[in-house]
Design an enzyme around this catalytic site. Sequence first.
Site, PDB file in Angstrom:
ATOM      1  N   GLU A 283       0.835  -1.203   0.000  1.00  0.00           N
ATOM      2  CA  GLU A 283       0.000   0.000   0.000  1.00  0.00           C
ATOM      3  C   GLU A 283       0.866   1.248   0.000  1.00  0.00           C
ATOM      4  O   GLU A 283       1.901   1.318   0.653  1.00  0.00           O
ATOM      5  CB  GLU A 283      -0.977  -0.002   1.191  1.00  0.00           C
ATOM      6  CG  GLU A 283      -0.358  -0.293   2.528  1.00  0.00           C
ATOM      7  CD  GLU A 283      -1.402  -0.548   3.609  1.00  0.00           C
ATOM      8  OE1 GLU A 283      -2.610  -0.556   3.320  1.00  0.00           O
ATOM      9  OE2 GLU A 283      -0.987  -0.752   4.764  1.00  0.00           O
ATOM     10  N   CYS A 284       0.461   2.201  -0.815  1.00  0.00           N
ATOM     11  CA  CYS A 284       1.094   3.512  -0.952  1.00  0.00           C
ATOM     12  C   CYS A 284       2.594   3.383  -1.238  1.00  0.00           C
ATOM     13  O   CYS A 284       2.973   3.046  -2.346  1.00  0.00           O
ATOM     14  CB  CYS A 284       0.803   4.384   0.266  1.00  0.00           C
ATOM     15  SG  CYS A 284       0.870   6.162  -0.104  1.00  0.00           S
TER      16      CYS A 284
END
Length: 484
Positions: free
Chosen positions: A357-358
Site C-alpha cells: 500500500e502507498c
Amino acid sequence: MTDRNKQDVRTDQALVAHRSRIVVAGTGSGAGKTTVTLGLMKAFADGGLRVQGFKCGPDYIDPTYHAAATGTPSRNLDSWMTSPDTVRETFIRASKGADISVIEGVMGLYDGKDPLSNTGSTAEIAMLTDSPVLLVVDVRSMARSAAAIVLGFQRLEPKLRIAGVIVNRCGSQGHYGIVKKAIEQECGIPVLGWLKRDDGLEIPERHLGLVPAVERGELEPLFQRAAELIRAGTDLAALQALANSAPPLSLPAQPLFAPDRLWSETQADAGERPVIAVARDAAFNFYYPENLDLLRQSGAELSFFSPLAGERVPEQASGLYLGGGFPEEFAADIAANKGFLEDIRNAVSQDMPVFAECGGYMVLARTLTDRSGAVHIMAGVIPSDVRMQEKRAALGYREATALQDCLLLEAGEIIRGHEFHYSVMAYDESASPYPYAYQTKGMRGLQSEGYAKGNLLAAYTHIHLASLPKAAARWVEKCRAYGQ
C-alpha cells in the site's frame, strides 16, 4: 503508576477499565494542538509517568512524534474506518498499564468526515471514550473574544465535556491574564495554561522525510522546547487530576481482539503458523498496529526486515507486506538492494500472497522518479511508473470496493481506509485491460485504482483491517495454503 490504573475489574457483564486520559483538541488546524500534545507528553514522561499516546483519525506521522516523545508506540483511534466498539477496545487495550493517556485530536474539534455531524471527528472520539477535552485556542490579537470562541464550542455539542483550556500564542503574561479571566468567567471552566508565541516551535513540513528525521533524533530539541514551555506555563497537577477524573470504561461484549492471555498461547505455536514478512524501516513504516494484531490473531507469524539495511525477504516467508512510508526519500538505496527487488519479483512470479500500500505500491512499479528528476529502477512487477510531485496528489478517507476477487476481498466487498501521497502513478494500459483492484469512493467521487492479479494486491489506499476483519483471516489462510 497511579492506583486507578493498576488493575481492571471483571464484572459479570464486562471488563471495567480505569484509565486516566485527556483529549487535546484544537479550535482548528494550526491552533497548536500538536505542540501542546507533544509538550504534555514529554513533560509527563520526564516527570516519571508512563504516557500512552493516541491520534484521532488515520494520520501516521503524529503517532511517530508521540512515540519519540513518550518512548511508547502510539495508536490511532478512528471512528470512521472502525466501529465505535473497536475505538473503545483499541483505547482500553493500548492504555493498559499507562499512568496517563494523551489523545491528540485531528483538525478542529468538530471537523470530521461529515460537516453536518460529528462522524470521524475528535468530538466523536472524545464521546466514545468518555474523555475530558482540553481545548487549545489560538488567542493572537484577541481578548474577551476568546471566551466567545470557547462558549461556542461548549454549546455545539452538550454531550461533550470540554473540561479545560490552554491558550496558545499569547503576547505576554498580561495578555494571558486577560483571556484567562474572560474565559473562566463566561465559560465556567479552568484555563490551565498558556504558551507564548515561539517561532522555534514550528512543526516541519509533513511530507519531506519527516519520519526519518524523527528516527534520527533531529526533532528532539523541538520536543524538549515544547515540554519546557508547558512546564513553565501549565498547571500539570491540575491537568493530571482532570485526566484522573475520567470515568471507567467497559470493553464491548464481543471484543474484536483476543484477550491478552491468548497472545502468548498463539505465540507458542509459531512454528506451525505461516510467516508474513513485513518491511519495516525508515522507508516502510506506516502500519496500523491493529492490522498487525489481526494478522497475528488470524494465525500468522510476522517477520520484520529492513530493505534499507540491505536485508532481503526472509526465506521462510509465505507472504509479504510492504507498507507505506517514504520510499522516495531512499529510492537510491532501495534500487541498490537488488536482492530485495529480485525477491519481490520471485514472490510475485510464484504467486506468493503480496500486499502493498502507498509507498510499498510505489516500489512495485517499474520506475520511481524522485523530486530532483532522478529515475530509479524498482521491482517492475506492476506495469506502471511513479513520479513524485510538489503538489499533494490525494488526501482523505476512502471506501474501497473490490472490482474483482483478490487477496483480501471478494468482488463487491468493501473495506475502509485513506489516501495521503504526493506521487502519481502512470498506468500502462496498452497491452490489455488494466486489472484495477478497487473502485474507491472519496470526496472527489469514484475512481479506479490499484492493481490486483493472482495473489498480488497493491494500491495507494491505506486500509484498516478492523473495518473488515475477515480480510485478515482470508490473507493468512492464503499464506498458509501457499506455504503448504
